[in-house]
Design a protein around this motif. Sequence first.
Motif, mmCIF file in Angstrom:
data_model
loop_
_atom_site.group_PDB
_atom_site.id
_atom_site.type_symbol
_atom_site.label_atom_id
_atom_site.label_comp_id
_atom_site.label_asym_id
_atom_site.label_seq_id
_atom_site.Cartn_x
_atom_site.Cartn_y
_atom_site.Cartn_z
ATOM 1 N N TYR A 87 -59.996 -95.101 76.957
ATOM 2 C CA TYR A 87 -60.985 -95.737 77.833
ATOM 3 C C TYR A 87 -61.666 -94.704 78.693
ATOM 4 N N TYR A 106 -66.868 -105.630 86.408
ATOM 5 C CA TYR A 106 -65.522 -105.369 86.887
ATOM 6 C C TYR A 106 -65.438 -103.931 87.394
ATOM 7 N N THR A 107 -64.601 -103.743 88.393
ATOM 8 C CA THR A 107 -64.429 -102.395 88.941
ATOM 9 C C THR A 107 -63.309 -101.644 88.239
ATOM 10 N N ASN A 108 -62.361 -102.385 87.697
ATOM 11 C CA ASN A 108 -61.231 -101.754 87.007
ATOM 12 C C ASN A 108 -61.176 -102.286 85.578
ATOM 13 N N TRP A 109 -61.890 -101.632 84.672
ATOM 14 C CA TRP A 109 -61.981 -102.085 83.293
ATOM 15 C C TRP A 109 -60.660 -101.886 82.543
ATOM 16 N N LYS A 110 -59.909 -100.856 82.923
ATOM 17 C CA LYS A 110 -58.644 -100.624 82.227
ATOM 18 C C LYS A 110 -57.682 -101.773 82.483
ATOM 19 N N ALA A 111 -57.615 -102.244 83.726
ATOM 20 C CA ALA A 111 -56.754 -103.382 84.036
ATOM 21 C C ALA A 111 -57.248 -104.638 83.330
ATOM 22 N N SER A 137 -64.501 -94.553 81.754
ATOM 23 C CA SER A 137 -65.279 -95.361 82.690
ATOM 24 C C SER A 137 -66.544 -94.664 83.146
#
Length: 433
Positions: free
Chosen positions: A5, A255-260, A7
């Motif tokens: 991933y 979204y601010t946290n794409w990994k989550a 970002s």
Amino acid sequence: MFDGYDSCSEDTSSSSSSEESEEEVAPLPSSLPIIKNNGQVYTYPDGKSGMATCEMCGMVGVRDAFYSKTKRFCSVSCSRSYSSNSKKASILARLQGKPPTKKAKVLQKQPLVAKLAAYAQYQATLQNQAKTKAGNTAVSMEGFSWGNYINSNSFIAAPVTCFKHAPMGTCWGDISENVRVEVPNTDCSLPTKVFWIAGIIKLAGYNALLRYEGFENDSALDFWCNICGSDIHPVGWCAASGKPLVPPRTIQHKYTNWKAFLVKRLTGAKTLPPDFSQKVSESMQYPFKPCMRVEVVDKRHLCRTRVAVVESVIGGRLRLVYEESEDRTDDFWCHMHSPLIHHIGWSRSIGHRFKRSDITKKQDGHFDTPPHLFAKVKEVDQSGEWFKEGMKLEAIDPLNLSTICVATIRKVTQNFLLNGLTTSGKLAPLQHQ
């Protein structure tokens, strides 16, 4: 799995007509009727049956399968539609290759052979005009789109698992809706090729309707693609290959946290098997190759075979060009497991009718197909009752495939296997009543 991933923001970057004289087996008696049309030859062993042309729609078929005692129409609807003199004139004019006019008079009926020849000539003229038009224009024709067809009509496509003879037909069970895959991100303006995760919304054969993760119920960027394509990968492929996962530009700031987000969405989700691409590659390997010679049914004389050469192989289907075709247009398509094709010498070994080729020796690069590549006929127990000449049965009319007719067995050939111990029977040919 999610190490791939990235970002990073996008804002940081930018033939033939003399066939009867060439057979190994003696030809049919001259007293039997033979109908010739544009190079095609059809024979009727009973001396009674013949072909008929529907005077309404122009369809050609066996006369006995036609409607009414006069055998003038192929169906009840054509018989009812054939009501006015103007329609008679229009249809008969079309069979003669002439455009129908409002002032056309009722034309006199012509013999069957003349109608068939006229209609074939008319079809050939249309094909030549189409080829000429295609050659004089540079406009590309858009192919048929299964995706648009399925979506616009809310149809359900038959799954690949229904076709065991097709590529991936026996190992398609892992592919279903909601399966996640990694695909190229087309909603992106980065200079390098990046990927994102998408889920299968709908399947249509090998094609799948995909939706990028993060779009929820928004179908704005849904797209169709071939699951067997080289750009479709299981989840985790990007991490293993060092490829970046970048969210689509349309939802980049959602979204601010794409990994989550990905961890939450993909936990418990299904993806493609790790060896999926290998299975695809293996399923596309075919034993038949171009330039192989085979014996195949003669499409102009269905009770005998001819020599043909494999021109191309597509999805297990063979394009066979008859050996005597100089311009390579006299072809025949069939599946590689079809009972219509055999190894060279098969007809002679069982006494089946065969058209001897005018070509005295093989052309350079052509070679006989090994016998073991052909589908073996299932062994049949012949200790009890078995097919015999004169028996009656029902068979599909080869000249009118939508019709089943009463038929008589005229000949039973025996196909002896190499060990000489087991035999399998083959019916040939059938005489329609």
